[in-house]
Design an enzyme around this catalytic site. Structure first.
Site, PDB file in Angstrom:
ATOM      1  N   HIS A 131      16.570  26.297  38.131  1.00  0.00           N
ATOM      2  CA  HIS A 131      16.305  27.817  37.578  1.00  0.00           C
ATOM      3  C   HIS A 131      16.969  28.619  38.863  1.00  0.00           C
ATOM      4  CE1 HIS A 131      14.351  31.391  36.018  1.00  0.00           C
ATOM      5  NE2 HIS A 131      14.212  31.587  37.487  1.00  0.00           N
ATOM      6  N   GLU A 132      16.315  28.006  40.102  1.00  0.00           N
ATOM      7  CA  GLU A 132      16.508  28.831  41.362  1.00  0.00           C
ATOM      8  C   GLU A 132      17.946  28.727  41.924  1.00  0.00           C
ATOM      9  OE1 GLU A 132      14.285  30.989  42.121  1.00  0.00           O
ATOM     10  OE2 GLU A 132      12.768  30.271  40.919  1.00  0.00           O
ATOM     11  N   HIS A 135      20.267  31.156  40.070  1.00  0.00           N
ATOM     12  CA  HIS A 135      19.870  32.540  40.703  1.00  0.00           C
ATOM     13  C   HIS A 135      21.031  32.664  41.897  1.00  0.00           C
ATOM     14  CE1 HIS A 135      16.910  34.661  38.355  1.00  0.00           C
ATOM     15  NE2 HIS A 135      16.105  33.817  38.748  1.00  0.00           N
ATOM     16  N   GLU A 204      16.247  36.588  34.575  1.00  0.00           N
ATOM     17  CA  GLU A 204      15.281  35.366  34.199  1.00  0.00           C
ATOM     18  C   GLU A 204      15.797  34.435  33.161  1.00  0.00           C
ATOM     19  OE1 GLU A 204      13.069  34.430  36.227  1.00  0.00           O
ATOM     20  OE2 GLU A 204      13.948  36.068  37.593  1.00  0.00           O
TER      21      GLU A 204
END
Length: 283
Positions: A131-132, A135, A204
């Site tokens: 997930h990071e 980003h 998100e």
């Protein structure tokens, strides 16, 4: 289209900062100082966004020798996602959370808390790291860091406005505008938060989807989000609220953080989106 939306929202934050400076300081000089402050804040966060965010959470760099498993996990995901290896940091807190920062993939960092390393099994932690990294790949980290820094400056000016209401000079046309001061104290933090919400929430969902595709395991991230949400209610992560949009999970407990003013979508909505994606991937 997403980039245009981001530019517009960041411009609104900067305009709000300039307006607040005009109201708090008063007159032309207030506007000039506001422009200078907005420019300095944006440029500073552009070049030093990683240092600012890491410092806000007291994140400490960790070497391969100190955390070989974590480094290997990040490296494998970077290889899959065709990303350069970011800096790896650990935040000394039992609250379970993580974030990424940096102005581009070549100047990025991923930070995880001690709590999340203890809480999550390997497959769920992999989902969080993915997930990071998403980003970083989407260049959300710069946008979020700039928004957090400008939002922090707005909050600081709003606090200053509270004192200015008591100590402002009288009988001067160049002094602070009383009505402007009152509006600043009441409305500025709310306006800054709403603009940050528009930047943060959709990103998100996008990062969750990117992580699911990178790991091939949407359910792993869904389970991680459930654990993180429960942990956040018991061990809220204390830090400057302006930097909360960087976190994978809202850092503060209470019902208020699950309502309109949360910087994150609801955990339930994120989990449902991931489980729906799992069904689509299995077809």
């Amino acid at each position: 289209m997403n980039q245009i939306k981001t530019v517009v929202l960041l411009a609104l934050l900067s305009a709000l900062l300039i307006s607040i400076s005009y109201w708090v300081i008063g007159g032309t000089w207030g506007a000039v100082i506001g422009v200078a402050l907005a420019a300095a804040t944006n440029l500073g966060s552009w070049f030093y966004s990683d240092r600012i965010a890491l410092s806000a959470y007291n994140a400490q760099p960790v070497s391969y020798e100190q955390a070989p498993g974590l480094h290997n996990m990040v490296q494998q995901l970077c290889d899959r996602g065709n990303l350069p290896m970011p800096g790896i940091y650990i935040i000394p807190t039992q609250s379970a959370n993580a974030f990424a920062t940096g102005r581009d993939p070549q100047h990025a960092a991923v930070a995880v808390t001690e709590g999340i390393l203890e809480l999550l099994p390997e497959d769920e932690l992999e989902g969080v790291i993915a997930h990071e990294l998403t980003h970083i790949k989407n260049r959300d980290t710069l946008t979020q860091a700039v928004a957090a820094t400008v939002g922090g400056a707005i909050s600081a000016l709003a606090n200053f406005a509270t004192y200015a209401m008591w100590f402002r000079g009288s009988g001067s046309d160049r002094g602070p505008n009383p009505l402007g001061l009152l509006l600043t104290v009441i409305l500025a933090p709310i306006a800054a938060t709403v603009i940050q919400l528009a930047i943060s929430r959709t990103r998100e969902f996008s990062a969750d989807a990117g992580a699911a595709k990178l790991t091939g395991n949407p359910r792993g991230l869904a389970q991680a989000l459930q654990r993180l949400d429960s942990n956040a209610r018991q061990l809220p992560m204390g830090a400057n609220p302006a930097f909360e949009p960087l976190l994978i999970m809202h850092g503060f407990s209470g019902q208020m953080m699950s309502n309109l003013f949360s910087t994150h979508p609801s955990t339930e909505a994120r989990i449902q989106a991931l489980l729906k994606l799992e069904q689509q991937m299995s077809v």
